[in-house]
Design an enzyme around this catalytic site. Structure first.
Site, mmCIF file in Angstrom:
data_model
loop_
_atom_site.group_PDB
_atom_site.id
_atom_site.type_symbol
_atom_site.label_atom_id
_atom_site.label_comp_id
_atom_site.label_asym_id
_atom_site.label_seq_id
_atom_site.Cartn_x
_atom_site.Cartn_y
_atom_site.Cartn_z
ATOM 1 N N ALA A 45 6.445 68.275 26.698
ATOM 2 C CA ALA A 45 7.424 67.838 27.697
ATOM 3 C C ALA A 45 8.411 68.938 28.051
ATOM 4 O O ALA A 45 8.817 69.090 29.212
ATOM 5 C CB ALA A 45 8.177 66.600 27.192
ATOM 6 N N GLY A 46 8.803 69.734 27.069
ATOM 7 C CA GLY A 46 9.745 70.816 27.333
ATOM 8 C C GLY A 46 9.155 71.868 28.239
ATOM 9 O O GLY A 46 9.811 72.379 29.152
ATOM 10 N N ASP A 58 -0.002 80.056 28.373
ATOM 11 C CA ASP A 58 -0.195 80.339 26.956
ATOM 12 C C ASP A 58 0.843 81.377 26.591
ATOM 13 O O ASP A 58 0.892 82.457 27.188
ATOM 14 C CB ASP A 58 -1.600 80.847 26.641
ATOM 15 C CG ASP A 58 -1.904 80.678 25.162
ATOM 16 O OD1 ASP A 58 -1.952 79.525 24.691
ATOM 17 O OD2 ASP A 58 -2.079 81.687 24.462
ATOM 18 N N SER A 59 1.687 81.016 25.679
ATOM 19 C CA SER A 59 2.791 81.902 25.330
ATOM 20 C C SER A 59 2.957 81.937 23.831
ATOM 21 O O SER A 59 2.480 81.052 23.110
ATOM 22 C CB SER A 59 4.086 81.422 26.001
ATOM 23 O OG SER A 59 4.344 80.064 25.684
ATOM 24 N N GLY A 95 10.542 75.255 20.500
ATOM 25 C CA GLY A 95 9.738 76.254 19.821
ATOM 26 C C GLY A 95 10.587 77.184 18.970
ATOM 27 O O GLY A 95 11.450 76.743 18.204
ATOM 28 N N HIS A 117 10.358 85.309 29.210
ATOM 29 C CA HIS A 117 8.989 85.793 29.392
ATOM 30 C C HIS A 117 8.260 84.959 30.440
ATOM 31 O O HIS A 117 7.478 85.475 31.232
ATOM 32 C CB HIS A 117 8.240 85.747 28.056
ATOM 33 C CG HIS A 117 8.338 84.436 27.336
ATOM 34 N ND1 HIS A 117 9.547 83.844 27.025
ATOM 35 C CD2 HIS A 117 7.388 83.587 26.874
ATOM 36 C CE1 HIS A 117 9.332 82.698 26.397
ATOM 37 N NE2 HIS A 117 8.036 82.514 26.301
#
Length: 209
Positions: A17-18, A75-76, A167, A194
């Site tokens: 959700a974030g 994708d991080s 995260g 980023h």
């Protein structure tokens, strides 16, 4: 310019959700209506790639094929120089609870603790420089794709500070700042993160004309 997504509905290949909220805010000015793969009930594909690019493409193509709509996957991850780039593509995996660590799910405080523990084990003088990386992959139902990459450098701090991010944000201080990502107002973070770097490249390509 690659093929344009234009205004309209875009599937964000995430169940986070974030992440959906952050991506939606970045695309809102361009008339893009974001809906998550989670809201559509799409399964999460196995992220078997060895790089951020590979995993982003896996997720984007899976969502595009399952929904019949253009899909965007992110994708991080966090790369810590002293840990040889880890956790890297395993950034989220490090937050996964084992059977003896409680109910299934992700525990980001635990993940941050793993990184900190490994750094402390290397000694007090261990460099704490790190970087967040982001790859954005667009995929169309017919298989076409486009990739955009971004990153931001910084340093890790301990203990975690702030409650505005998600995260590893509470332990990451971007270069030139004294606040963690989780202490910086989300609207400001959007301009320096980023993901913002990758989005600037996406916007220039997709909406620049």
């Amino acid at each position: 310019m690659t093929r344009a997504i234009g205004a309209g509905k875009l599937v964000i290949a995430t169940h986070n959700a974030g992440k959906l909220k952050e991506i939606s805010a970045l695309l809102a000015p361009f008339g893009v209506d974001c809906i998550s793969a989670g809201a559509l009930g799409l399964p999460e594909p196995a992220e078997t790639g060895a790089s951020f690019v590979a995993n982003a493409l896996i997720k984007a193509h899976a969502a595009a094929q399952a929904s019949g709509l253009v899909a965007l996957a992110d994708d991080s991850g966090l790369s810590v120089a002293a840990l040889d780039g880890r956790p890297g593509v395993y950034t989220a995996d490090w937050a996964g609870r084992q059977w003896f660590e409680g109910e299934p799910g992700r525990d980001w405080f635990m993940a941050m603790g793993k990184v900190e523990g490994m750094l402390q084990a290397k000694g007090a003088d261990t460099p704490r420089n790190a970087s967040f990386h982001c790859v954005l992959a667009l995929a169309w139902p017919d298989g076409e794709e486009a990739v955009y990459e971004g990153q931001v450098a910084g340093n890790l701090t301990w203990p975690p500070r702030g409650a505005l991010g998600f995260g590893y944000d509470p332990v990451f201080v971007p270069q030139g700042r004294d606040q963690t990502f989780a202490e910086i107002d989300p609207s400001e973070k959007h301009s320096i993160s980023h993901r913002a770097d990758a989005f600037a490249r996406l916007v220039a390509d997709q909406f620049g004309n």
